[in-house]
Design an enzyme around this catalytic site. Structure first.
Site, mmCIF file in Angstrom:
data_model
loop_
_atom_site.group_PDB
_atom_site.id
_atom_site.type_symbol
_atom_site.label_atom_id
_atom_site.label_comp_id
_atom_site.label_asym_id
_atom_site.label_seq_id
_atom_site.Cartn_x
_atom_site.Cartn_y
_atom_site.Cartn_z
ATOM 1 N N THR A 149 0.852 -1.304 -0.314
ATOM 2 C CA THR A 149 0.001 -0.023 -0.061
ATOM 3 C C THR A 149 0.781 1.372 0.211
ATOM 4 O O THR A 149 1.950 1.041 0.656
ATOM 5 C CB THR A 149 -0.936 -0.091 1.320
ATOM 6 O OG1 THR A 149 -1.805 -1.104 1.115
ATOM 7 C CG2 THR A 149 -1.723 1.220 1.319
ATOM 8 N N GLY A 188 3.209 -2.881 8.754
ATOM 9 C CA GLY A 188 3.482 -3.106 10.395
ATOM 10 C C GLY A 188 4.831 -3.042 10.399
ATOM 11 O O GLY A 188 5.442 -4.118 9.559
ATOM 12 N N GLU A 431 -6.415 -5.723 4.224
ATOM 13 C CA GLU A 431 -6.510 -6.954 3.444
ATOM 14 C C GLU A 431 -7.989 -6.940 2.662
ATOM 15 O O GLU A 431 -8.523 -7.826 2.495
ATOM 16 C CB GLU A 431 -6.306 -8.166 4.368
ATOM 17 C CG GLU A 431 -4.943 -8.176 4.925
ATOM 18 C CD GLU A 431 -4.015 -8.460 3.854
ATOM 19 O OE1 GLU A 431 -4.245 -9.001 3.140
ATOM 20 O OE2 GLU A 431 -2.714 -8.059 4.398
#
Lengths: 666, 666
Positions: A149, A188, A431
């Site tokens: 992303t 993350g 997701e």
């Protein structure tokens, strides 16, 4: 804690239970031997004192909180890596992952290392690449994340801006972020934790773009942890949840990596710059589907956690009277409270059942793929899309319903419910965003409907469309099977309506693509209805299967939960059923009463049902939900940990309040 | 910020608007002169540099964040106290209160000082008591809060455990907390900020309890801020929101206060211990109703803020394509996005309209009360209960819908949407929990239905019950008036159903009180349906009233919004309408199309509509919602403020990560 006695109400509730709680725990774990292993693992983890925070992390600054999370994450990983090497059964994922809720409540900075970095290397590398990276990644000699992303691009993978331009003089790819919106954003662990990542970028060879592919990229020096020259990396700041996930951003300034760092199991770039298209690009779907199947499992865990907390609190909390002359009652005796909470237990079981079914489907399709058979891949993909969308949103709403059902105390972080909501609602977006996923399933459904109209044989999950075409006017039955059939009628009706809407807009002169957008509200609703049909059918059939293998008492309780689930949803979508099925107002009135009857039947087993989820207090990490029910003592103990309570007068009094009040006097 | 240009998409959108944005701003403010005053006030506040945080407060520790909030709160109060003295119009509340969103985003520690402490002194004191405390409180020479809720008691006021035992030898009350659950818990500012509070306690005279009454109590020394002997006070810890509200706990150990500290406008305790019952205990309802009316206003502000953020972001964000060969489109062009967002604008207007109506009703009833006329008090109370319950839950869901509609970026605290959700959802619980309030209204509705059956004349808000009894079979009309009428049919049908359910359970041998509990799911639904009937009718009639006073273009837009609101809810409760009204499937199909038509009609005005809410960037305090639409620059600028981004390598690398990775190598 003043004493360690268990709350009297809970003792009484536990005495009322009509089934064997341990038996249900074993069913949910997947067998008694797994329960035993789970408990051993939990004993191992929770014997480590360093994993317990003296001061709850919510009191810390953003930075201190992160550092504390890294500290705990490394301790935890030292245990789990070793354990997972020695215990390779499928069932291990579930119980290893659920211990983390009690230790790093708001998400570990290593989440994407295990969740995406390792699986991507495992799934998309050549044997040589696996040789080079997989073992190192699994043992955490290198730490990674998955960077796809971008600041300006999420849902539209093809729109990613990061480029990987091939230089065949040096046999390198040049990674570059041509604009601010090209910065990777969200991964993350990326902020300050990882030294490697999978970067998804546009492959460009001789000025020609070949689409997006994954690369493995080292971004920080392994010895100093300094970002490598040409790498701009940092963290993206605080969020609604995931406070310790260390989400980061990443930009490249003509950063060079060797050609062999492109993961080449599918597509390849040869030394001379020849681009070799992957034989089967769809194989990459596997990881995506797996992640979504696991998310349905998370929905089970999140609703199980939340219902354990809210149900135990509702047994302990007394408030107001039902009969004016009698004492205050347990709030769980209010039918409105039962209405809020029992559906959460029932849904948790429904998610568990759906996960079982999806997992079987996934394993079967993966097995078929190794034999070169892709026939069932698109069905699996379509199913996992809409179910991920429906289960995550349902789970988030149900967790929030639990929180609200705990009144003011549910607003306390120490209840664990607010953090749980943050974690659960995040899954609606990550997701695959809910609407985007529904529309992906809708594409499959529109094709299926067109095929049904042509009399073709359909895949199992959409075969009901053919049935519906042949006999639309089925009589309604107020039975679980009848309800599941009714849900299929709603789905079929909505699929047809969406299909017709597209046709109508096309006939009115709109492009098919524009017509698709114009019909998209109906397409989303069709997908949702399809997922509800699947959920209701699967939870009932799985329940029957389970019930046939357990003690009669437990079997009955499982069937009551499944019935509650079906009746609840019937009442909830009554408008659709009245339009698309032959349900009558009288049927609905009867089901409304049955719903209330089921609440009363389930009431005495409520505590037993949540006890059976068998979360240790360390995992629940909740003042309201602990096994002993000592709610008020725990609320006070947690409050007293506040640094503001360490000193009788805060510095701000002398600095700000006193001069302010004195000025007011003048 | 690299440049100060406004985003091109927003410029284009603003050019498309069909109405005069400023005119709508004036309507929402209540007149052009109020807009002018509001802007002057905002200029005053936002010219103060000290109110701007260099480092966003979310990065700070809990304690530092509190201290920073006290700092800003005192600066802000210095301005607003002076301003409110000089500007006493009703309209001032709205614009003074909305500036705070940009300065102390997660609630001021003074919130309950102005919101409850001052109003309670004003409303429940004798003239002598007002003389002693009101001026001091208003100027903030003393700082207070309102302490009612206890650790073990919220909704059931009569169950409060704190005692105020009268000692007629010394003419004092002895305040005491007999147990842990008797501790006051929740009052804002109580933790470390206030030196006074209103304490609600059980009055006991000669071992006889007389019920709960309010006392004004000093709890900290004015010079040193030390808690007075016999007072245990502290803060309750972190919450889902309200991080800087400084909610606290409070316990008393035989703490003595003078008799005259009981607020005695109503009930009194004389020197000799004689208890004089209040002539009119119901008068205390006034403050409660006022607070709930203000909460409906907050719902307007919260949804206006959230929709401004989400709509501007949706105009700026491009993602995926509608036509494969054309560029990526603004996400607001997706009909599914319009479906999520335009109802938020429409609801915001509905809350505004409802507030106008409630405020008029409140003012009228307060006026009547001063003349000794209480006839309309219970109707007002019942109306404000169910509307507070419905509007707060709707607002919370809509704010969350805005957040989810912004995809991943909506999860960033810097979007302001997560904090806004925390603040909005808290209102579902505080000042009357949703279910409790619905059941209060239900009592009124059951009485009204019984009266209707007896042919009595009913109060205006429930007069539809009489109509419905006389002509149940009304034809359905797909007009706003027809929809509003249909909603009344649903309400009447559900009120009757709940009434009948109670009767049925009573006839089956249950006590009326038990029967009430057994029917409570239906009672709650009846109350909600009643509030939906009120909302739909009021928003339509208020819209017509407004539309008749503004330019035709604006009038048309306002009517489109109100129609969207009505049609949206018709589709949403179609199941109820199919059961309780004469709507047909064909009517629903037509309305489904009309809903989509309305989205398309509203689309070009979307930006104009949120611009008209006229929130300054400082108030929006959102990376996604600023007027210039420079979303990505702002996200990056905010992220770079993270203390983790101040140093290339975080200390945790050397402390934890490096040893961990090295161990993995072995």
């Amino acid at each position: 804690m003043e004493s360690h006695q268990v709350n009297q109400d809970l003792i009484k509730e536990r005495g009322r239970c009509t089934f064997n709680v341990k038996e249900l725990t074993h069913v949910l774990d997947g067998g008694e031997h797994i329960t035993t292993k789970r408990k051993q693992y939990e004993d191992l983890v929770f014997s480590i004192k360093e994993l317990k925070d003296e001061i709850p992390e919510e009191y810390l600054s953003h930075k201190d909180r992160y550092e504390n999370a890294v500290r705990k994450a490394t301790i935890l990983k030292n245990i789990s890596i070793k354990y997972l090497k020695e215990n390779t059964e499928d069932s291990t994922y579930g119980y290893v992952s659920r211990t983390v809720y009690g230790i790093i409540k708001d998400v570990s900075p290593f989440l994407l290392h295990s969740g995406m970095f390792v699986p991507t290397i495992a799934g998309q590398s050549t044997p040589e690449q696996k040789e080079e990276w997989l073992e190192k990644a699994m043992s955490m000699e290198i730490i990674g994340t998955y960077a796809q992303t971008e600041l300006g691009h999420g849902s539209n993978l093809r729109g990613l801006e990061t480029t990987a331009t091939y230089d065949n003089n040096t046999e390198e790819f040049i990674l570059h972020s041509p604009s601010l919106t090209a910065y990777k954003w969200w991964p993350g662990g990326l902020g300050s934790t990882v030294n490697h990542c999978i970067v998804v970028a546009q492959v460009i060879i001789n000025d020609k773009s070949h689409g997006v592919y994954p690369f493995i990229v080292q971004i920080r020096d392994l010895q100093t942890h300094m970002p490598l020259p040409g790498v701009k990396v940092g963290e993206i700041g605080p969020k609604m949840g995931f406070q310790t996930a260390n989400n980061g951003f990443l930009g490249f300034d003509n950063f060079r990596i060797p050609r062999k760092n492109m993961l080449m199991k599918n597509a390849q770039v040869l030394k001379d710059g020849t681009f070799v298209k992957g034989i089967n690009e769809k194989l990459a779907y596997g990881t995506m589907v797996l992640v979504r199947v696991n998310i349905v499992w998370d929905c089970f865990v999140h609703t199980a956690l939340a219902s354990t907390i809210a149900i135990r609190y509702s047994a302990v909390r007394h408030q107001s009277r039902i009969r004016a002359k009698e004492p205050e009652v347990q709030i769980m005796d209010y039918v409105t409270q039962q209405d809020k909470l029992f559906i959460v237990i029932a849904s948790s079981h429904a998610f568990n059942n759906m996960h079982t079914k999806l997992w079987k489907g996934y394993s079967k399709v993966m097995e078929e793929l190794t034999q070169g058979n892709q026939d069932n891949l698109s069905e699996l993909h379509a199913t996992s899309c809409c179910l991920k969308a429906t289960c995550t949103r349902d789970a988030a709403l149900l967790v929030e319903q639990c929180r609200l059902a705990c009144g003011g105390h549910g607003f306390m972080i120490s209840s664990h419910l607010p953090i749980l909501y943050g974690v659960t609602t995040a899954a609606v977006t990550y997701e695959g965003e809910q609407t985007v996923l529904y529309l992906q399933t809708a594409r499959y459904l529109m094709k299926a409907w067109a095929a049904a109209l042509q009399g073709k044989v359909l895949s199992p999950t959409v075969a009901y469309l053919t049935d519906w075409l042949s006999k639309t006017c089925q009589k309604w039955h107020n039975t679980p099977e009848g309800i599941a059939a009714g849900f299929r009628h709603v789905a079929a009706g909505k699929i047809k309506a969406a299909f017709d809407a597209i046709q109508k807009h096309t006939k009115a002169g709109h492009d098919p693509e524009v017509a698709w957008n114009m019909a998209s509200i109906q397409l989303v609703k069709a997908s949702e209805a399809h997922s509800r049909a699947l959920l209701s059918e699967v939870t009932w059939s799985e329940t029957l299967r389970k019930a046939s293998t357990v003690s009669p008492n437990l079997g009955q309780v499982l069937k009551q939960l499944a019935q509650l689930y079906l009746v609840y949803w019937t009442l909830n979508i009554s408008g659709d059923l009245l339009v698309y099925s032959n349900i009558s107002k009288d049927n609905l009135a009867i089901l409304r009463e049955r719903y209330e009857d089921l609440l009363a039947i389930i009431r005495p087993n409520a505590i037993g049902l949540v006890d059976a989820f068998d979360f240790r207090d360390e995992i629940l990490s909740s003042t309201l939900g602990a096994y002993d029910g000592r709610v008020y003592e725990r609320l006070m103990v947690e409050a007293l940990k506040s640094p503001l309570n360490r000193e009788p007068v805060n510095a701000s009094f002398h600095k700000y309040l006193k001069p302010f009040m004195e000025k007011a006097k003048l």
